[in-house]
Motif scaffolding. Structure first.
Motif, PDB file in Angstrom:
ATOM      1  N   VAL A 157       1.115  15.270   3.078  1.00 45.69           N
ATOM      2  CA  VAL A 157       0.566  13.937   2.787  1.00 45.69           C
ATOM      3  C   VAL A 157      -0.924  14.065   2.550  1.00 45.69           C
ATOM      4  N   ILE A 158      -1.367  13.557   1.410  1.00 49.94           N
ATOM      5  CA  ILE A 158      -2.797  13.379   1.122  1.00 49.94           C
ATOM      6  C   ILE A 158      -2.944  11.941   0.625  1.00 49.94           C
ATOM      7  N   GLU A 159      -3.143  11.027   1.550  1.00 46.70           N
ATOM      8  CA  GLU A 159      -3.166   9.600   1.204  1.00 46.70           C
ATOM      9  C   GLU A 159      -4.410   9.280   0.383  1.00 46.70           C
ATOM     10  N   PRO A 160      -4.273   8.399  -0.600  1.00 45.64           N
ATOM     11  CA  PRO A 160      -3.037   7.803  -1.137  1.00 45.64           C
ATOM     12  C   PRO A 160      -2.576   8.465  -2.435  1.00 45.64           C
ATOM     13  N   ASN A 161      -2.968   9.709  -2.640  1.00 42.67           N
ATOM     14  CA  ASN A 161      -2.736  10.333  -3.952  1.00 42.67           C
ATOM     15  C   ASN A 161      -1.482  11.191  -4.007  1.00 42.67           C
ATOM     16  N   LEU A 162      -1.195  11.956  -2.975  1.00 43.85           N
ATOM     17  CA  LEU A 162      -0.115  12.937  -3.055  1.00 43.85           C
ATOM     18  C   LEU A 162       0.764  12.852  -1.824  1.00 43.85           C
ATOM     19  N   PHE A 163       2.096  12.814  -2.079  1.00 41.23           N
ATOM     20  CA  PHE A 163       3.104  12.845  -1.029  1.00 41.23           C
ATOM     21  C   PHE A 163       4.211  13.793  -1.492  1.00 41.23           C
ATOM     22  N   PRO A 187       0.841  -1.208   0.000  1.00 40.44           N
ATOM     23  CA  PRO A 187       0.000   0.000   0.000  1.00 40.44           C
ATOM     24  C   PRO A 187       0.869   1.249   0.000  1.00 40.44           C
ATOM     25  N   LEU A 188       0.376   2.275  -0.648  1.00 44.91           N
ATOM     26  CA  LEU A 188       1.104   3.534  -0.733  1.00 44.91           C
ATOM     27  C   LEU A 188       0.554   4.488   0.334  1.00 44.91           C
ATOM     28  N   ASP A 189       1.236   4.499   1.491  1.00 44.15           N
ATOM     29  CA  ASP A 189       0.844   5.374   2.587  1.00 44.15           C
ATOM     30  C   ASP A 189       2.093   6.014   3.176  1.00 44.15           C
ATOM     31  N   VAL A 216       5.074  12.574  -5.084  1.00 40.83           N
ATOM     32  CA  VAL A 216       4.545  11.293  -5.561  1.00 40.83           C
ATOM     33  C   VAL A 216       3.068  11.511  -5.832  1.00 40.83           C
ATOM     34  N   LEU A 217       2.702  11.520  -7.101  1.00 35.71           N
ATOM     35  CA  LEU A 217       1.329  11.800  -7.520  1.00 35.71           C
ATOM     36  C   LEU A 217       0.739  10.549  -8.146  1.00 35.71           C
ATOM     37  N   ASP A 218      -0.199   9.925  -7.426  1.00 36.27           N
ATOM     38  CA  ASP A 218      -0.877   8.712  -7.905  1.00 36.27           C
ATOM     39  C   ASP A 218       0.126   7.621  -8.294  1.00 36.27           C
ATOM     40  N   GLY A 219       1.186   7.480  -7.485  1.00 39.44           N
ATOM     41  CA  GLY A 219       2.160   6.427  -7.719  1.00 39.44           C
ATOM     42  C   GLY A 219       3.303   6.812  -8.633  1.00 39.44           C
ATOM     43  N   SER A 220       3.293   7.977  -9.260  1.00 38.43           N
ATOM     44  CA  SER A 220       4.373   8.440 -10.138  1.00 38.43           C
ATOM     45  C   SER A 220       5.179   9.496  -9.399  1.00 38.43           C
TER      46      SER A 220
END
Length: 259
Positions: A100-106, A49-51, A127-131
């Motif tokens: 942090v805006i899980e799980p879309n933006l870091f 998971p991307l958190d 990190v935007l939507d996994g990219s």
């Protein structure tokens, strides 16, 4: 949390094992300007998971990661790499998770630490939507916006100049007409004026003379011109000359007072 493999100590497993063990290669530090690339590992995203707990392990797989940072030192000691209580006691290069805006933006900031309260920001990654991307510098953003605005302004001026050239070409064609045509038009107009004058003169000769002025009524004495001029000179600017006409008749029946 995944930890990088550590090379076994020398002599462990006999000389054959030491000969077969792969030698660790020195990691190359990432470049400064990497805004033109994007990193994405879909296999890792499908597995973990991307958190906020795993995003740094995912970021460490990208070419933006500097293996000489303090966060990597904490990972070797099995400490969470984003633990601020340990990072504040160290000096050198480090990464810090700022938004942090899980799980879309870091948002991850790269900075140099000189002490517990002294840090100098260097670069920013998100990190935007996994990219994973590197955020450009503010001066680069301004330069790109100004360049785009100048492009559209120059394009507008080019279009306007082309239209003005067409208008000037049409005007030059109109001015290049022969002067003979204008002269002929002027002569035709003069002939028409003379012709109208002749017609009016012939009609005036055919019409009877104007009737004489009707006689004045009995008892009416027209004022002399000398007395009228004296009255006008003696009259002050603010005074109004009384009218000799009956005001009720002059105003008409619509303006009379109704009783």
């Amino acid at each position: 949390m995944a930890t990088p493999p550590v090379a076994p100590p020398a002599g462990a497993g006999g000389p054959n094992f030491d000969a077969a063990a792969p030698q660790p290669q020195p990691m190359q530090q990432p470049g400064t300007d990497m805004t033109g690339i994007c990193f994405r590992d879909q296999l890792w995203l499908n597995t973990y998971p991307l958190d906020r707990n795993f995003v740094f392990d995912y970021f460490a797989l990208s070419p933006f990661y500097d293996w000489q940072c303090n966060n990597e030192d904490l990972r070797r000691r099995s400490i969470h790499p984003l633990d601020s209580s340990h990072l504040s006691k160290m000096t050198g290069m480090e990464y810090m998770l700022t938004e942090v805006i899980e799980p879309n933006l870091f948002v991850i900031k790269k900075q140099w630490r000189d002490g517990p309260e002294r840090v100098n920001p260097i670069l920013t990654y998100y990190v935007l939507d996994g990219s994973i991307y590197q955020a450009p510098h503010l001066c680069s953003v301004f330069a790109a916006r100004v360049g785009r605005a100048l492009y559209y302004i120059s394009k507008a001026f080019t279009t306007a100049a082309s239209k003005l050239e067409k208008i000037g070409y049409v005007d030059s064609e109109n001015e290049s007409e022969p002067l003979e045509s204008k002269a002929t038009k002027e002569t035709i107009d003069l002939k028409e004026v003379k012709r109208v004058d002749l017609i009016l003169a012939s009609l005036q000769r055919k019409l009877p003379p104007a009737p004489p002025h009707p006689p004045f009524p009995e008892g009416f004495v027209p004022p002399s011109t000398s007395e009228a001029e004296k009255d006008s000179e003696n009259q002050q600017p603010g005074e109004t000359q009384p009218s000799h006409v009956d005001p009720i008749i002059d105003q008409g029946p619509a303006k009379r007072m109704k009783i």
